[in-house]
Design a protein around this motif. Sequence first.
Motif, PDB file in Angstrom:
ATOM      1  N   UNK A 102      42.316  45.940   9.312  1.00 53.81           N
ATOM      2  CA  UNK A 102      42.316  45.521  10.776  1.00 53.81           C
ATOM      3  C   UNK A 102      43.499  45.068  11.402  1.00 53.81           C
ATOM      4  N   UNK A 103      44.664  44.864  10.398  1.00 55.05           N
ATOM      5  CA  UNK A 103      45.796  44.351  10.988  1.00 55.05           C
ATOM      6  C   UNK A 103      46.149  42.922  10.458  1.00 55.05           C
ATOM      7  N   UNK A 104      45.128  42.052   9.972  1.00 56.59           N
ATOM      8  CA  UNK A 104      45.478  40.717   9.627  1.00 56.59           C
ATOM      9  C   UNK A 104      46.401  40.370   8.450  1.00 56.59           C
ATOM     10  N   UNK A 105      45.903  41.154   7.602  1.00 62.41           N
ATOM     11  CA  UNK A 105      46.589  41.192   6.110  1.00 62.41           C
ATOM     12  C   UNK A 105      48.049  41.600   6.529  1.00 62.41           C
ATOM     13  N   UNK A 106      48.418  42.724   6.954  1.00 62.12           N
ATOM     14  CA  UNK A 106      49.527  43.088   7.558  1.00 62.12           C
ATOM     15  C   UNK A 106      50.472  42.086   8.276  1.00 62.12           C
ATOM     16  N   UNK A 145      48.432  36.875  -5.744  1.00 62.89           N
ATOM     17  CA  UNK A 145      47.686  37.542  -4.703  1.00 62.89           C
ATOM     18  C   UNK A 145      47.387  36.665  -3.712  1.00 62.89           C
ATOM     19  N   UNK A 146      47.155  37.133  -2.398  1.00 61.93           N
ATOM     20  CA  UNK A 146      46.817  36.427  -1.070  1.00 61.93           C
ATOM     21  C   UNK A 146      45.908  37.224  -0.482  1.00 61.93           C
ATOM     22  N   UNK A 147      45.005  36.694   0.259  1.00 61.45           N
ATOM     23  CA  UNK A 147      43.789  37.589   0.981  1.00 61.45           C
ATOM     24  C   UNK A 147      43.717  37.013   2.496  1.00 61.45           C
ATOM     25  N   UNK A 148      42.952  37.698   3.370  1.00 66.48           N
ATOM     26  CA  UNK A 148      42.575  37.128   4.605  1.00 66.48           C
ATOM     27  C   UNK A 148      41.243  37.469   4.715  1.00 66.48           C
ATOM     28  N   UNK A 149      40.593  36.470   5.344  1.00 64.51           N
ATOM     29  CA  UNK A 149      38.975  36.405   5.440  1.00 64.51           C
ATOM     30  C   UNK A 149      38.831  35.393   6.692  1.00 64.51           C
ATOM     31  N   UNK A 150      37.812  35.743   7.196  1.00 71.81           N
ATOM     32  CA  UNK A 150      37.255  34.779   8.398  1.00 71.81           C
ATOM     33  C   UNK A 150      36.594  33.692   7.999  1.00 71.81           C
ATOM     34  N   UNK A 151      35.868  33.813   6.566  1.00 74.69           N
ATOM     35  CA  UNK A 151      35.146  32.694   6.082  1.00 74.69           C
ATOM     36  C   UNK A 151      35.034  32.636   4.485  1.00 74.69           C
ATOM     37  N   UNK A 152      35.071  33.600   3.765  1.00 66.26           N
ATOM     38  CA  UNK A 152      35.056  33.833   2.239  1.00 66.26           C
ATOM     39  C   UNK A 152      36.446  33.260   1.865  1.00 66.26           C
ATOM     40  N   UNK A 153      36.598  32.673   0.684  1.00 65.92           N
ATOM     41  CA  UNK A 153      37.642  32.265  -0.008  1.00 65.92           C
ATOM     42  C   UNK A 153      38.293  33.226  -0.909  1.00 65.92           C
ATOM     43  N   UNK A 154      39.327  33.011  -1.686  1.00 64.49           N
ATOM     44  CA  UNK A 154      39.877  34.000  -2.710  1.00 64.49           C
ATOM     45  C   UNK A 154      38.907  34.152  -3.705  1.00 64.49           C
ATOM     46  N   UNK A 205      50.664  40.409  -3.560  1.00 61.25           N
ATOM     47  CA  UNK A 205      49.519  41.205  -3.559  1.00 61.25           C
ATOM     48  C   UNK A 205      48.552  40.779  -2.487  1.00 61.25           C
ATOM     49  N   UNK A 206      48.511  41.427  -1.390  1.00 58.37           N
ATOM     50  CA  UNK A 206      47.664  40.895  -0.376  1.00 58.37           C
ATOM     51  C   UNK A 206      46.665  42.004   0.112  1.00 58.37           C
ATOM     52  N   UNK A 207      45.467  41.474   0.545  1.00 59.41           N
ATOM     53  CA  UNK A 207      44.143  42.216   0.726  1.00 59.41           C
ATOM     54  C   UNK A 207      43.183  41.472   1.607  1.00 59.41           C
ATOM     55  N   UNK A 208      42.337  42.144   2.245  1.00 57.48           N
ATOM     56  CA  UNK A 208      40.990  41.681   2.872  1.00 57.48           C
ATOM     57  C   UNK A 208      39.922  41.460   1.864  1.00 57.48           C
TER      58      UNK A 208
END
Length: 225
Positions: free
Chosen positions: A74-78, A174-183, A145-148
Amino acid sequence: MKNWKRLLGMALAGCMAFSLAACGQSGGDTSAEQAAAQDSGENTTAGADTAPETTGSQNAEGAGNVLVAYFSATGNTETVAGYIADATGGDLFEITPAEPYTDADLNWSDENSRVSREHEDESLRDVELTTTEVENWDDYDTVFLGYPIWWGIAAWPVDTFVEANDFSGKTVIPFCTSSSSGLGESGDLLEQLAGTGDWQEGERFSGGSSAEDVADWVDSLGLAA
């Protein structure tokens, strides 16, 4: 005769006084000039070396060549990937499905949506990518390395990229994007899938994370020499 000698003595005394005054005036100018130079911090020595002016800073100098590979639904990780690239001076590589995900595909609440079906049936998670090859892959020492996060794990298009590449000799963060969940275990699962590389503890970012937030995290990794 006495008057003549007296006049001669007065004349000689006057000449001596004039000479002394002239010498004193010349020495005073030189001393004042040197004092002014010292007070102003100037160096009056011809050809004196001056230290070169330094500007700018080195980003993540100790990290070597940096790649920021990411999948963004959705663009957040980008956005976060771009912040990391700015903070490290790294290159960006987008992990792109051959069949891009639409908004309807990403509707988690619809049990018939693409992601819902892929979640229920693991055989559908083998997502084809436009490419898994990164130009000059062997030259990169550090890979972000990024991902939702999807259902508590890394979005599965990233699996295809990880399986296709050899991470030997690379530090992987690694890195991630999430509204609530952690890595969660996402980084560990990807490490197992890769089977190579020095995988580090990652970080989770919310959609509202700023460039400063991301830069602070990068600094905390101690990548700079």
